[in-house]
Design an enzyme around this catalytic site. Sequence first.
Site, short mmCIF file in Angstrom:
data_model
loop_
_atom_site.label_atom_id
_atom_site.label_comp_id
_atom_site.label_asym_id
_atom_site.label_seq_id
_atom_site.Cartn_x
_atom_site.Cartn_y
_atom_site.Cartn_z
N CYS A 173 0.84 -1.20 0.00
CA CYS A 173 0.00 0.00 0.00
C CYS A 173 0.87 1.25 0.00
CB CYS A 173 -0.94 -0.01 1.20
SG CYS A 173 -1.94 -1.50 1.34
N GLU B 16 4.09 1.44 1.23
CA GLU B 16 5.02 1.60 2.34
C GLU B 16 6.43 1.72 1.78
OE1 GLU B 16 1.60 -0.89 3.32
OE2 GLU B 16 3.28 -1.23 1.99
#
Length: 447
Positions: A435, A437
């Site tokens: 997502c 990171e």
Amino acid sequence: MKLRGMNERVQKLRQQSVEAPAHIYIERANLMTDAYMKYEGSVSIPELRALAFKHFMENKKLCINDGELIVGEKGDAPQSSPTFPELCCHTLEDMHIMNNRELIGFAVTEEDLELQKSKIIPYWEKRSVRNKIINSVSPEWRECYESGIFTEFMEQRGPGHTVASFEIYTKGFNDYKKEIEEEIKNLDFATDVNALKKREQLNSMSIACDAIIILGKRYSLLAKELAEKESDPIRKEELLQISKNCETVPANKPETYWQAIQMYWFIHLGVTTELNPWDAYSPGRLDQHLNPFYLEDCKNNILDEYKAKELLECLWVKFNNQPAPPKVGVTLKESSTYTDFVNINSGGITANGQDGVNDISYLILECMDEMKLLQPSSNVQISKKTPKNFLKKACEVSRKGWGQPAFYNTEAIIQELLNAGKTIEDARLGGTSGCVETGAFGSEAYI
């Protein structure tokens, strides 16, 4: 570099990947249950996990699809999704929801349902991690959950969001086993109170090495058997080369570009079937990992850019063949996806601060543009040193509007990692996945 269009092989494999119906692969749950019944209580927990993983790799049904060059499926065919009852045990209601859902469904056979009812649920219902967590929370929390105020994710999976180490391209699992054996020899049981636990962990790591080596050797034998029956001389040669590749990796380090891709894929299968890391286990800076093999093979006249792209596109198909494992309970009802959030980084800079764009970076752009698959996701890292031609090519792909590649600022990524205390070398080799990171690839999980 101008390479356009999938060849006939890739077109067929892509079509199979897109059109195959997603289905539950119950064999993993069955084999893991057998292993736990055999070993639970007689060995430590790390060794139990490793022995169960080895049992699965020794006995799972293998699949080599017609015409493919990179081999290995999580289940018994493309679009098969294993379940992980040790984490969360699906109820029969869950299974019916998966089977009957109009969108993002997973076919469940009557045999699957019977096995789940008679064997999987009775063994795992009270043993699963999810059951233990939910039974430990407050009544208020459970009431909120059961009424659908919120849903949960983390008890249904292990921690994902990490990237394979570059070492997998310089070492085989026989090398890892030697290192583990040396660590065991050096344990000091006289003064180290944790020596026994360390030995249990090291033993389990060695068993896990055996498991992934076994999978490779089984695929090598299967490819050889198929080659003996093959009447097409071209496909026969391909199968014999696949057999040789799987005899080499993952037991030993890869020697060629083809073997380097196969090495990563075996490790991806191992990580994502030993325990569900949904989501985002990724190969990271794939262009930097593969480019040395590409250059060497081209120099030795065993590879050209057309074959290199074909092998990459075969890898894209393998990623897309693996739907994310279905969730359970309220989360299953409210959240659904087929994607496992693999994310491939291209470009950026190297560990010594030089421009990281190379021949494979451009091949990856070609690949994502032609394949247009749900996964893997792809991004380009754009730094102050990125060539204008690469940026322009990435923009040409992106402007078509189907969502790839994403664009990330390399200098911002590096600064973020430096702020988190990473070395400059780790920061330069890091990137984004899942997502979005940011993490130091090959060195940490950054959930």
